[in-house]
Design an enzyme around this catalytic site. Structure first.
Site, short mmCIF file in Angstrom:
data_model
loop_
_atom_site.label_atom_id
_atom_site.label_comp_id
_atom_site.label_asym_id
_atom_site.label_seq_id
_atom_site.Cartn_x
_atom_site.Cartn_y
_atom_site.Cartn_z
N GLY A 38 34.89 41.50 41.68
CA GLY A 38 35.38 42.54 40.88
C GLY A 38 35.54 42.27 39.50
N THR A 39 35.69 41.19 38.98
CA THR A 39 35.76 41.17 37.56
C THR A 39 34.45 41.56 37.07
OG1 THR A 39 37.34 39.22 37.88
CG2 THR A 39 36.36 39.30 35.81
N GLN A 55 41.86 46.11 45.03
CA GLN A 55 43.10 46.04 46.15
C GLN A 55 42.94 47.36 47.20
OE1 GLN A 55 44.60 43.72 46.88
NE2 GLN A 55 44.34 42.39 44.99
N HIS A 104 35.95 39.58 48.70
CA HIS A 104 36.78 38.80 49.19
C HIS A 104 38.07 39.42 49.57
CE1 HIS A 104 39.22 37.26 45.82
NE2 HIS A 104 38.36 37.67 45.02
N THR A 151 18.49 37.32 40.85
CA THR A 151 18.24 37.44 42.15
C THR A 151 19.52 37.64 43.02
OG1 THR A 151 16.39 35.74 42.21
CG2 THR A 151 17.29 36.08 44.05
N CYS A 179 45.93 34.76 39.13
CA CYS A 179 45.58 34.53 37.82
C CYS A 179 46.55 34.31 36.68
CB CYS A 179 44.74 35.61 37.20
SG CYS A 179 43.40 36.32 38.49
C1 PLP Z 1 43.08 44.63 40.68
C2 PLP Z 1 42.19 43.55 40.94
N1 PLP Z 1 41.04 43.78 40.13
C3 PLP Z 1 40.25 42.90 39.90
C4 PLP Z 1 40.43 41.54 40.43
C5 PLP Z 1 39.29 40.51 40.30
O1 PLP Z 1 38.47 40.55 41.36
P1 PLP Z 1 37.59 39.23 41.78
O2 PLP Z 1 38.55 37.83 41.92
O3 PLP Z 1 36.68 39.51 42.45
O4 PLP Z 1 36.85 39.20 40.41
C6 PLP Z 1 41.49 41.35 41.29
C7 PLP Z 1 41.75 40.00 41.76
O5 PLP Z 1 42.54 39.95 42.45
C8 PLP Z 1 42.45 42.40 41.37
O6 PLP Z 1 43.32 42.39 42.24
#
Ligand code: PLP
Length: 403
Positions: free
Chosen positions: A72-73, A179, A201, A237, A325
């Site tokens: 997601g990041t 989310q 995940h 890849t 985090c």
């Molecule tokens: C709202 C939100 N954005 C982004 C992320 C980051 O996702 P990832 O852990 O897959 O990088 C999270 C992870 O907790 C999240 O809750």
């Protein structure tokens, strides 16, 4: 150790057995590089195509609008930097105070690079004021990024209205839906969204895979440059096993959406009602009207969230008191601070997040254990005898230093 009782599904989820089964061949016999030219590689290529279709079907996206990422990041960063780089004359970036660090940290970095970054405020329930957004949108705005749903309290934001406002002003709109995907219905065919990020995940796929939706015609520049993978938009890849897993997880999520909004919601509501009934001085954080069906964020006056977690852990109950985090610091989460949750409550927040694997027995276990834990912690609390007139965050209350 007793059986695991898992209430931290907003941090990560268990891999669904069907997902594991789908990805396994690509971790063993089907190891070809999908960009290779022989028929052995065509199996992996085909698997990638199917996965793109499965993700697109869950989102209501068109073919070619999905780009696989590592998480997601990555999706958040890619969307933001891509939109900004593609419009170099525009220097304003609008986001909110309650975003995940994956967006907030980008905002801070952009500030250092001289961008004009606007962080929209939220009210006591974490809701946005759309007039503030309307007033902030100007001809210099390159991008608006507002999350679909908040990881900490579960608030769902009015993405359709925000997107419509952006569209009126010709400003691209990104939403972090990490989310939301798999928990609430999303149909991008009807939503004025230009970029949407998701993460495997959080919906029963493994860690290390995600997807960025990029609407046809949205401004874009690649973040990773190199080979021509992902239709030339992301070099590297592809992680075929993980992408296959994400596709399968999205297919399952489509099938389970109804359950998420009925059975899981009913379990969450039962948990909330029973905890509030037996534990005094407890409040539910966030917007109970517009909330993810799986999330409960509850604060207990005069206790520390970290202490609750340690005591729950003795019963093998997993929960969270801030996003993974931010844990490690004793500060309440930035979301609760932005909402102005009083100090005596904000420190005692507990996030319980459910999934399709959560059972009534799991809920009963928390309801059995938590009241005694809170009562015990309150007996030990240094704040419990403070007069209401003294702010527990003040020097007067602490008294540890002479100055
Ligand atoms: C709202 C939100 N954005 C982004 C992320 C980051 O996702 P990832 O852990 O897959 O990088 C999270 C992870 O907790 C999240 O809750």
């Amino acid at each position: 150790m007793s059986e695991l009782i898992y209430f931290d599904n907003n941090a990560t989820t268990a891999i669904a057995p069907e997902v594991l089964e789908a990805m396994l061949p690509y971790l063993s016999a089907q190891y070809a590089n999908p960009s290779s030219m022989y028929s052995f590689a065509a199996v992996s290529q085909d698997a990638l195509i199917v996965a793109h279709e499965q993700v697109a079907a869950l989102l209501g996206a068109k073919p070619g609008e999905t780009m696989m990422t590592s998480c997601g990041t990555e999706g958040d960063s890619t969307a933001i930097y891509a939109a900004l780089e593609a419009q170099p004359d525009k220097r304003r970036f609008i986001t909110t105070r309650v975003e995940h660090p994956a967006v907030l940290a980008v905002g801070q970095h952009l500030e250092k690079k001289g961008y004009d970054v606007v962080y929209l405020d939220v009210d006591a329930k974490g809701r946005l004021d759309l007039d503030q957004l309307r007033d902030s949108l100007n001809g210099n705005t390159a991008l608006v990024s507002v999350m679909f749903a908040n990881n900490e309290v579960g608030n769902i934001y009015p993405v359709a209205e925000i997107g419509a406002l952006c569209r009126e002003r010709g400003v691209p709109f990104h939403t972090d839906a990490v989310q939301a995907v798999g928990k609430v219905p999303i149909n991008l065919a009807d939503l004025p969204v230009d970029y949407l990020s998701l993460s495997g995940h959080k919906l029963h796929a493994p860690k290390g895979v995600g997807c960025l939706y990029i609407r046809v015609g949205a401004p874009y520049r690649p973040f990773l440059r190199g080979g021509h993978q992902e239709y030339g938009r992301r070099a590297g890849t592809q992680a075929v096993p993980n992408i296959v897993a994400l596709g399968k997880a999205c297919e399952l999520a489509r099938q389970h959406l109804e359950e998420e909004n009925t059975r899981v919601r009913a379990l969450r509501d039962d948990l909330q009602a029973r905890l509030l009934a037996v534990i005094p001085d407890a409040i539910v954080n966030g917007d109970q009207e517009q909330r993810l069906p799986n999330t409960l964020n509850i604060s207990f006056k005069y206790v520390e969230g970290e202490a609750i977690l340690l005591m729950l852990d003795q019963y093998n109950i997993c929960a969270s008191s801030g996003s993974a985090c931010t844990s490690g610091s004793l500060e309440p989460s930035h979301e609760l601070r932005a909402m102005g949750v009083p100090f005596t409550y904000a420190h005692g927040s507990l996030r319980l997040s459910l999934s399709r694997y959560t059972s009534q027995a799991d809920v009963d276990a928390v309801v059995d254990r938590l009241p005694a834990i809170i009562a015990r912690l309150r007996e030990l609390s240094p704040y419990r005898n403070l007069p209401e007139s003294i702010d527990p965050g003040s020097c007067e209350a602490c008294g540890a230093c002479a100055g």
